[in-house]
Design an enzyme around this catalytic site. Sequence first.
Site, PDB file in Angstrom:
ATOM      1  N   SER A 158       0.824  -1.390   0.047  1.00 19.15           N
ATOM      2  CA  SER A 158      -0.117  -0.049  -0.050  1.00 19.15           C
ATOM      3  C   SER A 158       0.892   1.113   0.169  1.00 19.15           C
ATOM      4  O   SER A 158       1.938   0.969   0.484  1.00 19.15           O
ATOM      5  CB  SER A 158      -0.823   0.018   1.305  1.00 19.15           C
ATOM      6  OG  SER A 158      -1.527   1.398   1.482  1.00 19.15           O
ATOM      7  N   TYR A 184       0.116  -0.020  10.679  1.00 16.21           N
ATOM      8  CA  TYR A 184      -0.284  -0.424   9.193  1.00 16.21           C
ATOM      9  C   TYR A 184       0.968   0.045   8.292  1.00 16.21           C
ATOM     10  O   TYR A 184       1.437  -1.017   7.497  1.00 16.21           O
ATOM     11  CB  TYR A 184      -1.425   0.324   8.808  1.00 16.21           C
ATOM     12  CG  TYR A 184      -1.973   0.073   7.270  1.00 16.21           C
ATOM     13  CD1 TYR A 184      -2.513  -1.177   7.147  1.00 16.21           C
ATOM     14  CD2 TYR A 184      -2.054   1.029   6.437  1.00 16.21           C
ATOM     15  CE1 TYR A 184      -2.902  -1.653   5.880  1.00 16.21           C
ATOM     16  CE2 TYR A 184      -2.241   0.609   5.053  1.00 16.21           C
ATOM     17  CZ  TYR A 184      -2.749  -0.543   4.847  1.00 16.21           C
ATOM     18  OH  TYR A 184      -3.186  -0.928   3.543  1.00 16.21           O
TER      19      TYR A 184
END
Length: 314
Positions: A158, A184
């Site tokens: 990501s 994350y």
Amino acid sequence: MSERITTPFGFGSTALEVVEGVDLSGRRAVVTGGASGIGVETVRALAAAGAEVTIAARDVEAGQKVAAEVSASTGNKAVLVAPLELTSQESVKAFAAAWDGPLHLLINNAGVMASPLTRTPEGWELQFATNHFGHFTLTLGLFDALRAEGARVVNVSSSGHLSSPVVFEDIHFERREYDRWQAYGQSKTANVLFGVEAGRRWASEGITMNALMPGGILTALQRHISQEELQARIKLRGGDNPLRLKTPEQGAATTLVLAVSPLVEGRSGLYFEDCNEALPNTEGMTNGVAAYAVDPEAAAQLWKASEETLKVQA
């Protein structure tokens, strides 16, 4: 430095467009998290190209529904389902041990994003445990199957990786305040670094591993984020140019480029976005790949730390 890889595909391309004309007959694929979000469209495209696809899913019933729907829409009956809970090392090892025969494509697609501080029974931070540790153990557990005929491993990372390098001194937020976006971010950085070191270690085995940013897609991945925060982040990420969202079909396209394109044959440690190899990130921008995510020293350190923590190796 090798020349940057560009393809005929881009932001608006769909997974089915990428596999058009591609024949994956006789090829076997595993897609983690194949029962939801872009995982479903990844499974559909692989099945449409003739591959045998195994949906590795935490929710087997949901996986079976997707398998039936994909088989009906593609005419490919070889869409299978197997249980996999990435946060459970026991489950991951059981999946790998049960696999029989060669494996040509492993799509490490499943993930969790921006969850509240949660720890596994081992005390590991949930996002790192799921997004990296689970896939690390799975990939190493399937090593012999991947090595059998040469294979491609694709890690869904990501642009969130830009939020944080892997903080080796405190991966699990035991001595620093928990920040769910940094947690994350470092897990997504780990997805890229994994491919950098795998490329160094496994080149002679015929196994390649690359990572990608699928794009901004509204799926169940955002379940831990309020609508207000989500809209604020979309606006923040876009600056003067609001972040353009993709459909799940478009979001799966870059995964398929790395899975099937002859342009990436034999290459590892790359990071793609919008179906093309990403440029280096420049400060203040929300695209491109961070230097720390492709740093060979960090990649080697991550591999060593992962082996030591998980007590697995290939």
